[in-house]
Motif scaffolding. Structure first.
Motif, PDB file in Angstrom:
ATOM      1  N   LEU A 257      14.531   4.647   8.015  1.00  0.00           N
ATOM      2  CA  LEU A 257      13.957   5.967   7.751  1.00  0.00           C
ATOM      3  C   LEU A 257      14.961   6.971   7.200  1.00  0.00           C
ATOM      4  O   LEU A 257      14.569   8.086   6.856  1.00  0.00           O
ATOM      5  CB  LEU A 257      13.350   6.543   9.042  1.00  0.00           C
TER       6      LEU A 257
ATOM      7  N   LYS B 139       6.422   7.276   3.800  1.00  0.00           N
ATOM      8  CA  LYS B 139       7.048   7.413   2.479  1.00  0.00           C
ATOM      9  C   LYS B 139       7.679   6.113   1.990  1.00  0.00           C
ATOM     10  O   LYS B 139       7.975   5.964   0.806  1.00  0.00           O
ATOM     11  CB  LYS B 139       8.123   8.508   2.535  1.00  0.00           C
ATOM     12  N   LEU B 140       7.910   5.167   2.904  1.00  0.00           N
ATOM     13  CA  LEU B 140       8.517   3.889   2.519  1.00  0.00           C
ATOM     14  C   LEU B 140       7.442   2.949   1.976  1.00  0.00           C
ATOM     15  O   LEU B 140       6.270   3.059   2.336  1.00  0.00           O
ATOM     16  CB  LEU B 140       9.205   3.248   3.723  1.00  0.00           C
TER      17      LEU B 140
ATOM     18  N   PRO C  29      16.667   7.478   4.302  1.00  0.00           N
ATOM     19  CA  PRO C  29      16.495   8.147   2.995  1.00  0.00           C
ATOM     20  C   PRO C  29      15.431   9.243   2.989  1.00  0.00           C
ATOM     21  O   PRO C  29      15.708  10.358   2.516  1.00  0.00           O
ATOM     22  CB  PRO C  29      16.145   6.986   2.056  1.00  0.00           C
ATOM     23  N   PRO C  30      14.215   9.009   3.510  1.00  0.00           N
ATOM     24  CA  PRO C  30      13.234  10.101   3.484  1.00  0.00           C
ATOM     25  C   PRO C  30      13.430  11.136   4.594  1.00  0.00           C
ATOM     26  O   PRO C  30      13.009  12.288   4.453  1.00  0.00           O
ATOM     27  CB  PRO C  30      11.893   9.379   3.654  1.00  0.00           C
ATOM     28  N   LEU C  31      14.072  10.750   5.696  1.00  0.00           N
ATOM     29  CA  LEU C  31      14.166  11.647   6.847  1.00  0.00           C
ATOM     30  C   LEU C  31      15.353  12.583   6.782  1.00  0.00           C
ATOM     31  O   LEU C  31      15.258  13.753   7.190  1.00  0.00           O
ATOM     32  CB  LEU C  31      14.240  10.816   8.134  1.00  0.00           C
TER      33      LEU C  31
ATOM     34  N   TYR D 117       5.934  10.525   9.090  1.00  0.00           N
ATOM     35  CA  TYR D 117       5.953  10.949   7.687  1.00  0.00           C
ATOM     36  C   TYR D 117       6.960  10.116   6.893  1.00  0.00           C
ATOM     37  O   TYR D 117       6.655   9.626   5.792  1.00  0.00           O
ATOM     38  CB  TYR D 117       6.308  12.432   7.616  1.00  0.00           C
ATOM     39  N   ALA D 118       8.174   9.967   7.450  1.00  0.00           N
ATOM     40  CA  ALA D 118       9.207   9.193   6.760  1.00  0.00           C
ATOM     41  C   ALA D 118       8.781   7.741   6.602  1.00  0.00           C
ATOM     42  O   ALA D 118       9.007   7.127   5.556  1.00  0.00           O
ATOM     43  CB  ALA D 118      10.525   9.287   7.527  1.00  0.00           C
TER      44      ALA D 118
END
Length: 254
Positions: A228, A201-202, A230-232, A197-198
């Motif tokens: 990963l 998102k990139l 920032p989103p994780l 998922y993370a």
């Protein structure tokens, strides 16, 4: 097959600065104290006594040593890892053994060399297992998990305690079974593994090879390095906060 790295420039050769040159003087005896060589020096830059100390240490590299010795060992390891085959496999095994030795615990240079090795081997399961046991520097965790995601390996519950420590997240107080259940719940909510998922998102550019900082000063490599964090991190912070034990409250007498 082709190595999963891009060679931007490679000037390492038979004149490699970190190779042991048998024509250079080596002291026959070691004094009680050997001045440590400056970090970044090659073998030729060591004094005869320092070369003797290096040779003695290479017999037991799990012991403490000057940073210059460690750097030289890792630079040599990178070259041999790129050669592939049985030699690279032997170097990988030796690096893993070093990672469990106290003088190498949390060593950033060793961490980067092993990350490169796992990527060259395309060994996702091995990377997962190692990340659960080695105290990786905080700034490398995001990229390490990015490589794990590219290798198709989901986040594992035993990776959460060292990751939480590195990123200053709430310490997971629950046992592994509860952590596994919470990760499965998060995966259900996201519709995929948290790392996948993370990564999704990139931007696509995050998957493109970037220059890799090698220990060997003459190697120029590029490999994917999606970060990963920032989103994780927000996802894991929420997950681990749920697992924190409730604060104790004092009983009030009636």
């Amino acid at each position: 097959g082709d190595l999963p790295v891009t060679f931007l420039e490679t000037t390492a050769s038979e004149g490699d600065y970190c190779l042991i040159d048998g024509t250079l003087a080596v002291a026959n005896e070691l004094p009680a104290h050997v001045p440590p060589p400056q970090p970044g020096l090659g073998y030729a830059g060591f004094s005869a006594v320092q070369r003797a100390a290096l040779h003695a240490w290479l017999d037991q590299p799990v012991t403490a040593a000057p940073p210059a010795f460690q750097q030289l060992l890792l630079a040599n390891a990178e070259v041999r890892l790129l050669q592939g085959g049985e030699d690279a496999a032997a170097v990988h095994a030796r690096l893993l053994a070093l990672a469990s030795a106290p003088p190498w615990h949390g060593h950033a240079g060793l961490a980067r060399t092993l990350l490169l090795s796992f990527w060259l081997r395309q060994d996702g399961p091995g990377l997962v297992q190692w990340l659960a046991s080695f105290p990786l520097p905080a700034d490398l965790w995001g990229v390490a998990l990015g490589l794990q995601a590219l290798l198709g390996q989901p986040l594992q519950p035993d990776q959460l305690p060292p990751l939480a420590s590195a990123w200053a997240l709430p310490a997971p107080a629950a046992n592994e079974a509860v952590l596994r259940l919470r990760l499965a719940s998060l995966q259900t909510v996201l519709g995929m593994d948290p790392l996948a998922y993370a990564l999704a998102k990139l931007p696509d550019a995050a998957r493109q090879p970037l220059p890799w900082r090698c220990g060997h000063r003459d190697l120029r490599l590029a490999l994917p390095q999606p970060n990963l964090r920032p989103p994780l991190e927000p996802l894991l912070r929420d997950l681990l906060a749920v697992l924190e034990p409730a604060p104790a409250t004092a009983e009030v007498a009636p």
